[in-house]
Design an enzyme around this catalytic site. Structure first.
Site, PDB file in Angstrom:
ATOM      1  N   LYS A  34       0.839  -1.197   0.000  1.00 18.04           N
ATOM      2  CA  LYS A  34       0.000   0.000   0.000  1.00 18.04           C
ATOM      3  C   LYS A  34       0.874   1.247   0.000  1.00 18.04           C
ATOM      4  CE  LYS A  34      -3.663  -0.523   2.534  1.00 18.04           C
ATOM      5  NZ  LYS A  34      -4.241  -0.770   3.863  1.00 18.04           N
ATOM      6  N   ARG A 104      -3.065   3.162   8.643  1.00 18.09           N
ATOM      7  CA  ARG A 104      -3.415   2.041   7.778  1.00 18.09           C
ATOM      8  C   ARG A 104      -2.297   1.002   7.730  1.00 18.09           C
ATOM      9  NH1 ARG A 104      -4.609   4.634   2.045  1.00 18.09           N
ATOM     10  NH2 ARG A 104      -5.839   2.713   1.857  1.00 18.09           N
ATOM     11  N   GLY A 113      -8.053  -7.162   3.883  1.00 20.91           N
ATOM     12  CA  GLY A 113      -8.941  -7.190   5.038  1.00 20.91           C
ATOM     13  C   GLY A 113      -8.409  -7.963   6.237  1.00 20.91           C
ATOM     14  N   MET A 115      -5.709  -7.233   8.143  1.00 19.91           N
ATOM     15  CA  MET A 115      -5.154  -6.448   9.239  1.00 19.91           C
ATOM     16  C   MET A 115      -5.952  -5.164   9.427  1.00 19.91           C
ATOM     17  SD  MET A 115      -1.181  -7.193   8.758  1.00 19.91           S
ATOM     18  CE  MET A 115      -1.314  -6.592   7.111  1.00 19.91           C
ATOM     19  N   ARG A 362      -3.290  -1.465  -6.432  1.00 18.03           N
ATOM     20  CA  ARG A 362      -2.366  -2.600  -6.508  1.00 18.03           C
ATOM     21  C   ARG A 362      -2.797  -3.415  -7.709  1.00 18.03           C
ATOM     22  NH1 ARG A 362      -5.269  -4.883  -1.185  1.00 18.03           N
ATOM     23  NH2 ARG A 362      -7.297  -4.828  -2.143  1.00 18.03           N
ATOM     24  N   HIS A 478     -16.315  -9.094   1.163  1.00 17.82           N
ATOM     25  CA  HIS A 478     -15.292  -9.974   1.738  1.00 17.82           C
ATOM     26  C   HIS A 478     -15.386 -11.388   1.175  1.00 17.82           C
ATOM     27  CE1 HIS A 478     -13.611 -12.673   4.868  1.00 17.82           C
ATOM     28  NE2 HIS A 478     -12.669 -11.748   4.914  1.00 17.82           N
ATOM     29  N   ARG A 586       0.464 -47.343 -12.477  1.00 18.88           N
ATOM     30  CA  ARG A 586       0.637 -48.187 -11.289  1.00 18.88           C
ATOM     31  C   ARG A 586      -0.176 -49.454 -11.482  1.00 18.88           C
ATOM     32  NH1 ARG A 586      -0.224 -42.843  -9.169  1.00 18.88           N
ATOM     33  NH2 ARG A 586       1.372 -42.250  -7.648  1.00 18.88           N
ATOM     34  N   SER A 795      13.155 -42.917 -13.416  1.00 22.71           N
ATOM     35  CA  SER A 795      12.037 -42.068 -13.022  1.00 22.71           C
ATOM     36  C   SER A 795      12.167 -41.856 -11.517  1.00 22.71           C
ATOM     37  CB  SER A 795      10.712 -42.733 -13.371  1.00 22.71           C
ATOM     38  OG  SER A 795       9.651 -41.902 -12.974  1.00 22.71           O
ATOM     39  N   GLY A 797      11.046 -41.350  -8.083  1.00 24.62           N
ATOM     40  CA  GLY A 797       9.837 -41.498  -7.266  1.00 24.62           C
ATOM     41  C   GLY A 797      10.029 -40.647  -6.031  1.00 24.62           C
ATOM     42  N   ASP A 800       8.593 -41.607  -2.231  1.00 23.74           N
ATOM     43  CA  ASP A 800       9.410 -42.519  -1.439  1.00 23.74           C
ATOM     44  C   ASP A 800      10.787 -41.920  -1.159  1.00 23.74           C
ATOM     45  OD1 ASP A 800       8.320 -45.013  -0.499  1.00 23.74           O
ATOM     46  OD2 ASP A 800       7.851 -45.440  -2.598  1.00 23.74           O
ATOM     47  N   CYS A 862       8.095 -38.835 -11.235  1.00 27.15           N
ATOM     48  CA  CYS A 862       6.707 -39.302 -11.231  1.00 27.15           C
ATOM     49  C   CYS A 862       6.060 -39.213  -9.860  1.00 27.15           C
ATOM     50  CB  CYS A 862       6.614 -40.717 -11.767  1.00 27.15           C
ATOM     51  SG  CYS A 862       7.434 -41.911 -10.710  1.00 27.15           S
ATOM     52  N   TYR A 882      11.431 -34.657 -18.012  1.00 25.12           N
ATOM     53  CA  TYR A 882       9.988 -34.415 -17.931  1.00 25.12           C
ATOM     54  C   TYR A 882       9.510 -34.602 -16.498  1.00 25.12           C
ATOM     55  CZ  TYR A 882       9.470 -39.466 -17.593  1.00 25.12           C
ATOM     56  OH  TYR A 882       9.548 -40.752 -17.157  1.00 25.12           O
TER      57      TYR A 882
HETATM   58  P1  ADP Z   1      -7.542  -2.363   3.814  1.00 27.55           P
HETATM   59  O1  ADP Z   1      -6.114  -2.715   3.693  1.00 27.55           O
HETATM   60  O2  ADP Z   1      -8.308  -3.252   4.698  1.00 27.55           O
HETATM   61  O3  ADP Z   1      -8.169  -2.117   2.495  1.00 27.55           O
HETATM   62  P2  ADP Z   1      -7.231   0.471   4.077  1.00 27.55           P
HETATM   63  O4  ADP Z   1      -6.038   0.988   4.801  1.00 27.55           O
HETATM   64  O5  ADP Z   1      -7.171   0.501   2.606  1.00 27.55           O
HETATM   65  O6  ADP Z   1      -7.581  -0.970   4.611  1.00 27.55           O
HETATM   66  O7  ADP Z   1      -8.460   1.312   4.598  1.00 27.55           O
HETATM   67  C1  ADP Z   1      -9.756   0.942   4.318  1.00 27.55           C
HETATM   68  C2  ADP Z   1     -10.542   2.108   3.779  1.00 27.55           C
HETATM   69  O8  ADP Z   1     -10.470   3.198   4.641  1.00 27.55           O
HETATM   70  C3  ADP Z   1     -10.035   2.639   2.461  1.00 27.55           C
HETATM   71  O9  ADP Z   1     -10.516   1.898   1.388  1.00 27.55           O
HETATM   72  C4  ADP Z   1     -10.618   4.025   2.451  1.00 27.55           C
HETATM   73  O10 ADP Z   1     -11.940   3.999   1.997  1.00 27.55           O
HETATM   74  C5  ADP Z   1     -10.591   4.399   3.913  1.00 27.55           C
HETATM   75  N1  ADP Z   1      -9.428   5.258   4.155  1.00 27.55           N
HETATM   76  C6  ADP Z   1      -8.177   4.905   4.501  1.00 27.55           C
HETATM   77  N2  ADP Z   1      -7.382   5.992   4.592  1.00 27.55           N
HETATM   78  C7  ADP Z   1      -8.146   7.034   4.286  1.00 27.55           C
HETATM   79  C8  ADP Z   1      -7.907   8.441   4.175  1.00 27.55           C
HETATM   80  N3  ADP Z   1      -6.700   8.959   4.392  1.00 27.55           N
HETATM   81  N4  ADP Z   1      -8.929   9.229   3.842  1.00 27.55           N
HETATM   82  C9  ADP Z   1     -10.142   8.691   3.613  1.00 27.55           C
HETATM   83  N5  ADP Z   1     -10.441   7.409   3.689  1.00 27.55           N
HETATM   84  C10 ADP Z   1      -9.462   6.578   4.026  1.00 27.55           C
HETATM   85 MG    MG Z   2       7.533 -45.661  -4.574  1.00 31.29          MG
HETATM   86 MG    MG Z   3      -7.678  -0.910   1.199  1.00 33.59          MG
END
Ligand code: ADP
Ligand code: MG
Ligand code: MG
Length: 905
Positions: A34, A104, A113, A115, A362, A478, A586, A795, A797, A800, A862, A882
């Site tokens: 991030k 963040r 999601g 952390m 990303r 999620h 086999r 071959s 294995g 084993d 194999c 192979y």
């Molecule tokens: P995750 O890794 O779980 O996606 P994020 O750090 O991306 O968590 O935060 C989740 C959401 O929080 C982001 O998608 C965004 O909508 C909101 N958020 C995070 N930082 C900011 C910010 N500086 N201003 C406004 N919204 C934010």
């Molecule tokens: Mg064998």
């Molecule tokens: Mg995010």
């Protein structure tokens, strides 16, 4: 202060509008994904709210020192915080015009999601007034404050989020409104009061003595305390159970740590010209080039993925009054990002009063179908080369496409429809909690996890279930994101499903159908269909995009790919998947069913004539088997392994017999019958060994009972002769298992050659049948030069070989200590799943020495490892010709082999 390692990196602009970003996208290991990409977006001129990133290494130092701060780190953070305040012209906690920040998490590998993140940090009873004065929007200010207390309490202090959700629901009910957007500034102010009380009542003074004021725990008013606690919580979230499980699932190392991004807040909850959303630059389900995603007006952060309100599709954004400009700008940014990263991206954005801000990007996760389609399209668009296209697709992910689908000919009634969130079909018993899914899977029952919406705590259940079904949430919810990542079928947002998780049942509105726990349901994540009862599933064929990528892969790979198959159907299937032969047939699998009786007669009977008859029967049966196999693989090599397992595997279990005898005696059965059974049991007992896997098996059987290899080779040669006469081109090879000394091979090779010569004479055809051996014992690998003098091929294995190199019983790896070894990092991974580097050394040595003994030696693998992409990379280095794997893994191996070749180029 002097620092050897830089701990903090700034991103975004300074007060004069100059870009002061210190990082870039290549620094993921330091800044996390991030942070590195926030920096990259700022560098290419996209609108990113300014902030700074604390490195992953700092997190690990903190964690490794039992959650204490490395020296100087807090000072550096203070410097960067003051710098950010200067850049923004605002101070955190200021009573006139406060700066608010988000804190963040962001690890080197994407862990969606898993952390924690805290928004709106810096609000307190003073700065709220400043925020109201500056924005002239008390509703927004109080909404931000209540969100902050809620997130801080949940994420940083670990309080149950329901405490707060329930208070919101109670407030909505009291005011008679349906949506949180209908709550007024006063309502929200009241909620802030309640939230602070909830905080005081639920946080233990003993855990946080520093938060005690006047004898009571108080919500921290000092923004610097808030900030430090939040950063520590994000560091701590690296090691929370769900993040740990996710890393294990996705083979992510535990010692990377997470970065922490402290970023100035922008607000999507400032009214109807503000919004927040998530999007993909292309459709991540099927790869089509189209705008894909959801947004919510007047909302913040997680509201979109949490499924709290129903979202709108991103393509409509530019038609909404007040959001047109931001909507258009966003579409332009889609293209900018794709051209820059040369890949499909996923993004998070917020619009504050018409102004667009980019909060994350990303390279986007996608289904296998989408991965193939996007790679091929991007090659056509000239964005990437063919080689890159081949490298882009994760071989392991192809498994999704090789997953079952609803049989097109099956008839069924559609019970409900939802969103086709992750492709593939699943059939299983409905379960309503993650724990029940895990329990069902452990009991060997297939299940479908049915949830209102999933959350990260459901992960273990999602892994255990065959498929996932939810009543809420969109395609970026999620459940959808995780299911796609795991390749599990998922149907989400089935609104007609009214789920009562307590009662473990779901009512389907508009019908009188009630799905109770244990009822079988079928879901098709490709179409979004839910069916009550079991639908027949079929396996798909290689067509379209998959075929194209595999053809490209074949242009690059140098390793051959064969299949392990023991019957004509599997052989034909593997051939349709592109197998270039059978690396392992086999023969013991041909001795099951009614044949078991015949082999039992051979083993147990002392009468020579009876034994000979049994062997003859086996010969007839085997000749037929081989005929079918060689015909299915006409023109391609088929390596037949002579009988390998310990003989007792063909016999009844003495324990079962013991029980039967006891039962016969109890029911007063005929004494003679009982005696006969008892004799049988003693006989079988005499074959028992302490360590059957190290005992009378493999070539040892052939040395003790030469009649068996003679019978098998005769069947192979006879089937071959028959096919040749019919105009086919059969190519069988004979493989002798479990050789450890060259004399074993020499002797059995002699037996085989003699038998082949006899059949040639009888049938009047020449039969060229290569004879080789498995290398599956360390002694064979280290004396491979000698052994190769008598072998046309090797071959490896590796099952084993792994077992005997480590001295681990592979049948017991799920038991006590190997899981412990993995948890304690004594082993980096399960060596029966991915080839161990030490075992691979034996393979490499075997190949090298083997060629000294016989320069024309063919070498293959194999074992189970032949279908594992990581192992294939290692085998490429070992110099084998192979790999051979189960039929459904042939496409995966073709792609992995191409990637291995490209990597070694
Ligand atoms: P995750 O890794 O779980 O996606 P994020 O750090 O991306 O968590 O935060 C989740 C959401 O929080 C982001 O998608 C965004 O909508 C909101 N958020 C995070 N930082 C900011 C910010 N500086 N201003 C406004 N919204 C934010
Ligand atoms: Mg064998
Ligand atoms: Mg995010």
């Amino acid at each position: 202060m002097a620092e050897t390692v830089k701990r903090v990196y700034a991103f975004g602009k300074d007060a004069d509008g100059n870009n002061v970003t210190e990082g870039n996208t290549s620094m993921k290991m330091v800044l996390g994904g991030k942070g590195a990409n926030l920096a990259e977006m700022a560098n290419i001129g996209l609108p990113v709210p300014p902030g700074f990133t604390i490195t992953c290494q700092t997190c690990m130092e903190y964690a490794n020192a039992d959650n204490t701060w490395p020296e100087g780190a807090l000072d550096t953070i203070r410097e960067y915080r003051e710098d950010l305040e200067a850049r923004m012209g605002k101070r955190i906690g200021d009573a006139e015009d406060p700066l608010l920040v988000s804190v963040r998490s962001g690890a080197p590998m994407s862990m969606p999601g898993m952390m924690d993140t805290v928004l709106n940090l810096g609000l307190n009873d003073q700065s709220i007034n400043g925020l109201i004065a500056q924005t002239e929007n008390p509703r927004f200010a109080w909404d931000s404050y209540r969100r902050f207390i809620q997130m801080f309490s949940n994420v940083v202090m670990g309080l149950d989020g329901d405490l707060f959700e329930n208070a919101i629901t109670a407030m909505k009910n009291a005011r008679g409104v349906a949506s949180d957007t209908d709550l007024t500034a006063e309502d929200l102010q009241e909620l802030v009061r309640e939230f602070k009380d909830i905080f005081s009542e639920n946080v233990l003074a003993a855990d946080y003595p520093s938060l005690v004021v006047d004898g009571e725990v108080q919500f921290p008013q000092d923004p610097m305390v808030q900030l430090q606690l939040a950063i520590e919580a994000v560091f701590g979230s690296w090691n929370n159970p769900r993040a740990t499980l996710y890393r294990k699932q996705n083979k992510i190392a535990d010692d990377l740590g997470t970065a922490v991004n402290v970023q100035s807040m922008v607000f999507g909850n400032k009214g109807n010209t503000s919004a927040t959303g998530v999007a993909f630059t292309r459709n991540p389900a099927n790869g089509e080039a189209e705008f894909y995603g959801d947004y919510l007006v007047n909302a913040q952060g997680e509201d979109v993925v949490a499924g709290i309100r129903n979202t709108s599709p991103i393509a409509e954004l530019k038609e909404v009054e007040g959001l047109e400009e931001a909507g258009l700008e966003l579409e332009g940014i889609f293209t900018t990002l794709e051209n820059h990263f040369r890949d499909m991206c996923d993004i998070e954005f917020t619009i504050e009063q018409g102004k667009l801000w980019m909060l994350q990007t990303r390279v986007g996760k996608r289904t296998a179908a989408a991965a193939l389609h996007i790679a091929i399209e991007m090659e056509k668009e000239g964005l990437i080369t063919k080689e890159e296209a081949v490298k882009r697709v994760d071989p392991e992910q192809l498994d999704q496409l090789l997953h079952p689908q609803f049989d097109k000919n099956a008839t069924y009634d559609v019970l409900a429809r939802g969103l086709n969130a992750s492709p593939g079909a699943a059939v299983g018993e409905a379960v309503f909690s993650a724990a029940d899914a895990v329990a069902a899977a452990e009991a060997g029952r297939k299940c479908v996890l049915v949830r209102w919406e999933t959350n990260p705590d459901d992960l273990a259940g999602m892994i255990a279930a065959e498929g996932i079904l939810t009543s809420h949430g969109g395609k970026t919810s999620h459940a959808a994101v995780i299911a796609r990542g795991m390749g599990a079928p998922c149907v989400c947002g089935v609104e007609s499903l009214k789920i009562d998780a307590e009662k473990k049942q779901a009512v389907v509105s508009g019908t009188d159908v009630v799905i109770s726990e244990g009822d079988v349901v079928s879901i098709d994540g490709t179409s979004g269909i839910v069916v009550l009862g079991a639908v027949d599933l079929v396996m798909p064929e290689l067509t379209g995009d998959l075929d194209t990528i595999l053809e490209w892969a074949d242009e690059f790979r140098t390793l051959g790919v064969r299949a392990n198959a023991d019957n004509p159907e599997d052989a034909a299937l593997s051939r349709s998947f592109g197998a270039q032969g059978i690396g392992l047939c086999r023969t013991e699998h041909m001795f099951l069913g009614d044949r078991k009786q015949i082999i039992q007669t051979f083993i147990l009977n002392e009468d020579e004539a009876v034994r000979e008859k049994a062997v003859n029967d086996l010969f007839e049966a085997q000749t037929g088997d081989f005929y079918g196999m060689f015909k299915a693989m006409d023109g391609l090599p088929v390596i037949v392994r002579l009988l390998d397992p310990p003989l007792h595997e063909f016999l009844e279990s003495p324990r079962a017999l013991d029980v039967e005898i006891a039962r016969m005696e109890a029911t007063g059965a005929d004494a003679a019958a009982v005696a006969e059974k008892r004799e049988l049991m003693e006989k079988i007992d005499s074959f028992a060994e302490q360590n059957p896997m190290l005992g009378m098996r493999g070539c040892r059987l052939g040395i003790v009972y030469p009649i068996l290899p003679v019978m098998q080779v005769r069947a192979i040669a006879t089937a071959m002769a028959k096919l040749k006469k019919e105009g086919f081109d059969p190519k069988p090879e004979v493989m002798i298992p479990l050789v450890s000394v060259k004399a074993e091979l020499e002797k059995l090779r002699g037996v085989a050659e003699k038998t082949i010569a006899e059949v040639e004479a009888e049938q009047g055809v020449t039969l060229e049948i290569p004879i080789g051996t498995m290398i599956e014992l360390p002694r064979a690998a280290v004396t491979a030069d000698d052994i190769a003098k008598h072998a046309d091929f090797f071959s490896f294995g590796t099952n084993d070989l792994t077992q005997t190199t480590f001295g681990f019983s592979r049948d017991d790896v799920e038991g006590e200590f190997v899981p412990q070894y993995l948890a304690q990092h004594i082993l980096p991974y399960n060596p029966f799943a991915t080839i161990d580097r030490g075992v691979a050394k034996l393979v490499a040595m075997g190949v090298k020495l083997g060629h000294e003994g016989n320069p024309d030696l063919m070498c293959g693998v194999c074992g189970e490892h032949g279908g594992d992409p990581d192992s294939i990379h290692i085998f490429q280095e070992c110099g084998v010709n192979y790999v051979s794997c189960s039929p459904y893994r042939v496409p995966i191996a073709r792609l992995a082999a191409a990637q291995a070749a490209l990597e070694n180029k």
